[in-house]
Design a protein around this motif. Structure first.
Motif, PDB file in Angstrom:
ATOM      1  N   MET A   7       6.497  11.500  -8.935  1.00  0.00           N
ATOM      2  CA  MET A   7       6.817  10.718 -10.122  1.00  0.00           C
ATOM      3  C   MET A   7       7.102   9.264  -9.773  1.00  0.00           C
ATOM      4  SD  MET A   7       7.033  10.985 -13.423  1.00  0.00           S
ATOM      5  CE  MET A   7       7.602  12.512 -14.168  1.00  0.00           C
ATOM      6  N   LEU A   8       7.767   9.023  -8.642  1.00  0.00           N
ATOM      7  CA  LEU A   8       8.075   7.653  -8.238  1.00  0.00           C
ATOM      8  C   LEU A   8       6.801   6.842  -8.032  1.00  0.00           C
ATOM      9  CD1 LEU A   8       9.956   5.388  -7.266  1.00  0.00           C
ATOM     10  CD2 LEU A   8       9.884   6.423  -4.985  1.00  0.00           C
ATOM     11  N   MET A   9       5.856   7.399  -7.294  1.00  0.00           N
ATOM     12  CA  MET A   9       4.637   6.663  -7.010  1.00  0.00           C
ATOM     13  C   MET A   9       3.789   6.498  -8.271  1.00  0.00           C
ATOM     14  SD  MET A   9       5.558   6.076  -4.090  1.00  0.00           S
ATOM     15  CE  MET A   9       4.277   4.835  -3.946  1.00  0.00           C
ATOM     16  N   SER A  10       3.842   7.480  -9.169  1.00  0.00           N
ATOM     17  CA  SER A  10       3.134   7.355 -10.434  1.00  0.00           C
ATOM     18  C   SER A  10       3.715   6.213 -11.263  1.00  0.00           C
ATOM     19  CB  SER A  10       3.226   8.675 -11.213  1.00  0.00           C
ATOM     20  OG  SER A  10       2.558   8.580 -12.436  1.00  0.00           O
ATOM     21  N   LYS A  56      -1.778   4.040  -8.520  1.00  0.00           N
ATOM     22  CA  LYS A  56      -2.037   4.730  -9.771  1.00  0.00           C
ATOM     23  C   LYS A  56      -2.307   6.217  -9.542  1.00  0.00           C
ATOM     24  CE  LYS A  56      -4.633   4.401 -14.073  1.00  0.00           C
ATOM     25  NZ  LYS A  56      -5.668   3.665 -14.828  1.00  0.00           N
ATOM     26  N   GLY A  57      -1.629   7.043 -10.303  1.00  0.00           N
ATOM     27  CA  GLY A  57      -1.776   8.486 -10.165  1.00  0.00           C
ATOM     28  C   GLY A  57      -0.739   9.100  -9.252  1.00  0.00           C
ATOM     29  N   GLY A  58      -0.261   8.337  -8.260  1.00  0.00           N
ATOM     30  CA  GLY A  58       0.834   8.782  -7.409  1.00  0.00           C
ATOM     31  C   GLY A  58       0.484   9.807  -6.352  1.00  0.00           C
ATOM     32  N   GLN A  59      -0.813  10.140  -6.187  1.00  0.00           N
ATOM     33  CA  GLN A  59      -1.156  11.180  -5.228  1.00  0.00           C
ATOM     34  C   GLN A  59      -2.251  10.764  -4.255  1.00  0.00           C
ATOM     35  OE1 GLN A  59      -0.502  14.747  -8.486  1.00  0.00           O
ATOM     36  NE2 GLN A  59      -1.693  15.229  -6.672  1.00  0.00           N
ATOM     37  N   ASN A  60      -2.517   9.444  -4.150  1.00  0.00           N
ATOM     38  CA  ASN A  60      -3.499   8.979  -3.170  1.00  0.00           C
ATOM     39  C   ASN A  60      -2.818   8.635  -1.853  1.00  0.00           C
ATOM     40  OD1 ASN A  60      -2.223   6.553  -3.732  1.00  0.00           O
ATOM     41  ND2 ASN A  60      -3.872   5.795  -5.043  1.00  0.00           N
ATOM     42  N   LEU A  61      -3.618   8.285  -0.850  1.00  0.00           N
ATOM     43  CA  LEU A  61      -3.067   8.040   0.490  1.00  0.00           C
ATOM     44  C   LEU A  61      -2.041   6.915   0.521  1.00  0.00           C
ATOM     45  CD1 LEU A  61      -3.071   8.892   3.429  1.00  0.00           C
ATOM     46  CD2 LEU A  61      -4.998   7.323   3.831  1.00  0.00           C
ATOM     47  N   PRO A  62      -2.290   5.743  -0.114  1.00  0.00           N
ATOM     48  CA  PRO A  62      -1.244   4.699  -0.118  1.00  0.00           C
ATOM     49  C   PRO A  62       0.070   5.200  -0.727  1.00  0.00           C
ATOM     50  CG  PRO A  62      -3.338   3.779  -0.828  1.00  0.00           C
ATOM     51  CD  PRO A  62      -3.527   5.263  -0.759  1.00  0.00           C
ATOM     52  N   SER A  63      -0.030   6.000  -1.779  1.00  0.00           N
ATOM     53  CA  SER A  63       1.179   6.540  -2.407  1.00  0.00           C
ATOM     54  C   SER A  63       1.944   7.434  -1.443  1.00  0.00           C
ATOM     55  CB  SER A  63       0.813   7.338  -3.662  1.00  0.00           C
ATOM     56  OG  SER A  63       0.188   6.521  -4.622  1.00  0.00           O
ATOM     57  N   ILE A  83      11.924   4.307 -11.894  1.00  0.00           N
ATOM     58  CA  ILE A  83      11.861   3.975 -10.472  1.00  0.00           C
ATOM     59  C   ILE A  83      13.261   3.985  -9.859  1.00  0.00           C
ATOM     60  CG2 ILE A  83      11.337   2.125  -8.822  1.00  0.00           C
ATOM     61  CD1 ILE A  83       8.997   1.366 -10.720  1.00  0.00           C
ATOM     62  N   ILE A  84      14.213   3.336 -10.544  1.00  0.00           N
ATOM     63  CA  ILE A  84      15.595   3.308 -10.044  1.00  0.00           C
ATOM     64  C   ILE A  84      16.174   4.718 -10.032  1.00  0.00           C
ATOM     65  CG2 ILE A  84      17.930   2.454 -10.470  1.00  0.00           C
ATOM     66  CD1 ILE A  84      16.621  -0.010 -11.782  1.00  0.00           C
ATOM     67  N   SER A  85      15.955   5.458 -11.124  1.00  0.00           N
ATOM     68  CA  SER A  85      16.491   6.810 -11.247  1.00  0.00           C
ATOM     69  C   SER A  85      15.995   7.704 -10.131  1.00  0.00           C
ATOM     70  CB  SER A  85      16.088   7.397 -12.601  1.00  0.00           C
ATOM     71  OG  SER A  85      16.471   8.736 -12.709  1.00  0.00           O
ATOM     72  N   THR A  86      14.695   7.624  -9.844  1.00  0.00           N
ATOM     73  CA  THR A  86      14.117   8.497  -8.831  1.00  0.00           C
ATOM     74  C   THR A  86      14.650   8.183  -7.447  1.00  0.00           C
ATOM     75  OG1 THR A  86      12.103   8.674 -10.162  1.00  0.00           O
ATOM     76  CG2 THR A  86      11.947   9.356  -7.869  1.00  0.00           C
ATOM     77  N   VAL A  87      14.758   6.898  -7.125  1.00  0.00           N
ATOM     78  CA  VAL A  87      15.254   6.508  -5.805  1.00  0.00           C
ATOM     79  C   VAL A  87      16.691   6.981  -5.607  1.00  0.00           C
ATOM     80  CG1 VAL A  87      15.873   4.555  -4.330  1.00  0.00           C
ATOM     81  CG2 VAL A  87      13.704   4.542  -5.557  1.00  0.00           C
ATOM     82  N   ILE A  88      17.538   6.809  -6.640  1.00  0.00           N
ATOM     83  CA  ILE A  88      18.940   7.203  -6.518  1.00  0.00           C
ATOM     84  C   ILE A  88      19.079   8.727  -6.464  1.00  0.00           C
ATOM     85  CG2 ILE A  88      21.208   7.088  -7.579  1.00  0.00           C
ATOM     86  CD1 ILE A  88      20.219   4.464  -6.385  1.00  0.00           C
TER      87      ILE A  88
END
Length: 472
Positions: free
Chosen positions: A107-110, A120-127, A295-300
């Motif tokens: 979810m964070l990368m998405s 974009k999509g959150g499931q590629n190699l950079p992500s 983004i903040i929520s997921t990191v915390i």
């Protein structure tokens, strides 16, 4: 413990709220609307909230009656059902945290993909590579001291609640009672119900149970961290306060939107659901605000769930149920070995996101199923302890807590429960190693339980191979 060095009530409450309010709340509007109309959804919330409340009350009672059991949720299983019971509880909790972290990463990368197309999509190699970097930053932060990480978590919790409060305020302003009650029980079937469940109230309730359990995972955080609290009383108070806050926020976030958008709009909004819902109501800025909050929520939340799984294996190892390596701590009193092992394994499993189409949903479903084992053992020990001391009111709480977990296992998550059983095959190898190190002879009853669970795992594997159970 020195009062100045422990985590206070505010810190523990923030830990519970932050652990629970992660990615799940940002997708709950869509997931609940797809499964339930507002009436069945409210009934489902009542059922789940009652079950979780029984769990919290059981944890508070056991924490008060058995302060000698410092490993909390895991040592209760050990006290009631021996070393294997404690291992099953700890292993399930640890697995749940693992899967939760993989869901966080997806979810964070998405969400980052909204601002940076590379992700974009959150499931590629950079992500995946950036998610791994996040994983290790948080691991090293916790390794510098759990209490200091908790302080950061307290600050971050306040910031991540702001987008959720914005969402609630906007939805309340635009709320229309006529729209909310138009199909209150979800029994009208027509061409506007695409992507939603209609018909039986019970089927609608059942369809939303695992989603609701997923967003409550973490409510037991004060029990897991109780030995680091300034006092047991503050830990108990934090559990109740955290639970009440969570129920209020969850119900408002998931139920009020029925009075602003149609159920079909909510169900097909995509993820993050509340961001897309707010964008439909107020425009693009609403979606941007929610994505920043996500983004903040997921990191915390990821920070909290870096603390909790490492704490789990450390406490179980200290109770001589896992190999001693998992219990070693550094000069900051952080479980370095446990953190590093978990970090390495998370890194390996993050690459699995490259090979599945529904990583987030699959991860959170398994996460919810795994935690049910730990919660069930709490309820069962509450029953056993209360019966031994003739505390029948507390015994009833245990019956209700255990009954709720069993109901969720059989009614909503039986496929996921079977899949979780597969993880016990390598788990029992680790348990065997721990028994050898700690001179514990595996009893006949333990062998029987391990055999039955292993057979269940074999059944699960067969059902996966023949397609009865679909994976992600």
């Amino acid at each position: 413990m020195d009062e100045k060095q422990g985590i206070g009530r505010l810190g523990l409450t923030a830990l519970i709220v932050s652990s629970c309010i992660g990615t799940g709340i940002f997708g709950i509007t869509s997931d609940v609307a797809a499964a339930s109309a507002p009436g069945p959804a409210l009934l489902a919330w009542g059922f789940v909230s009652f079950g979780i409340l029984m769990l919290v009350l059981a944890l508070n009672n056991l924490s008060n009656k058995r302060p000698d059991l410092e490993a909390g949720i895991f040592s209760y299983a050990g006290a009631g059902f021996g070393p294997l019971g404690e291992f099953i509880s700890g292993w399930s909790y640890w697995l749940s945290a693992w899967l939760g972290n993989i869901a966080f990463a997806t979810m964070l990368m998405s969400a980052l993909g909204t601002f940076f197309p590379l992700f974009k999509g959150g499931q590629n190699l950079p992500s995946i590579l950036v998610a791994i970097i996040f994983c290790w930053i948080l691991t090293l932060l916790v390794n510098r001291g759990v209490e200091s990480a908790s302080f950061i978590n307290t600050i971050g919790t306040a910031f991540k609640l702001l987008p959720l409060l914005l969402f609630i305020i906007v939805i309340m302003i635009f709320f229309k009672a006529q729209m909310f009650t138009a199909d209150f029980w979800g029994q009208v079937v027509n061409n506007t119900t695409r992507g939603t469940t209609t018909g039986s109230i019970w089927d609608q309730m059942k369809g939303s149970l695992m989603t609701l359990i997923w967003v409550f995972i973490g409510v037991e955080g004060a029990s897991v961290m109780a030995h680091r609290a300034k006092s047991r009383k503050e830990s108990e108070q934090a559990a109740i306060i955290g639970f009440v806050l969570l129920v209020i926020v969850y119900v408002m976030i998931s139920i009020l939107p029925y009075g602003v958008l149609t159920r079909t709009q909510l169900a097909n909004a995509g993820q993050p659901a509340i961001g897309n819902a707010l964008e439909l109501v107020v425009g693009h800025w609403g979606g941007v605000a929610i994505n920043l909050g996500l983004i903040i929520s997921t990191v915390i939340a990821w920070l909290s769930w870096t603390m909790l799984p490492a704490e789990t294996t450390m406490l179980v190892a200290k109770d001589r149920v896992m190999p001693k390596l998992w219990g070693k701590v550094n000069d900051k009193n952080a479980p370095t070995a446990s953190l590093m092992i978990t970090g390495v394994l998370q890194t390996i499993f993050l690459f699995s996101l490259l090979f599945t189409q529904q990583a987030y949903k699959f991860a959170y479903s398994l996460c919810a199923a795994a935690i049910l084992f730990s919660y069930l053992l709490v309820g069962l020990y509450q029953m056993k302890y209360s019966a031994e001391h003739k505390e029948w009111g507390q015994f009833l709480i245990g019956v209700l807590a255990a009954g709720f977990q069993l109901a969720c296992m059989f009614l909503a998550g039986w496929q996921e429960v079977l899949l979780v059983s597969i993880s016990f095959i390598p788990g029992f190898i680790i348990y065997y190693q721990g028994c050898r190190e700690n001179d514990h002879r595996i009893s006949g009853v333990e062998k029987l339980v391990m055999t039955l669970v292993t057979l269940l795992a074999v059944v699960a594997i067969v059902l996966v191979v023949n397609g009865t159970i679909a994976i992600g």
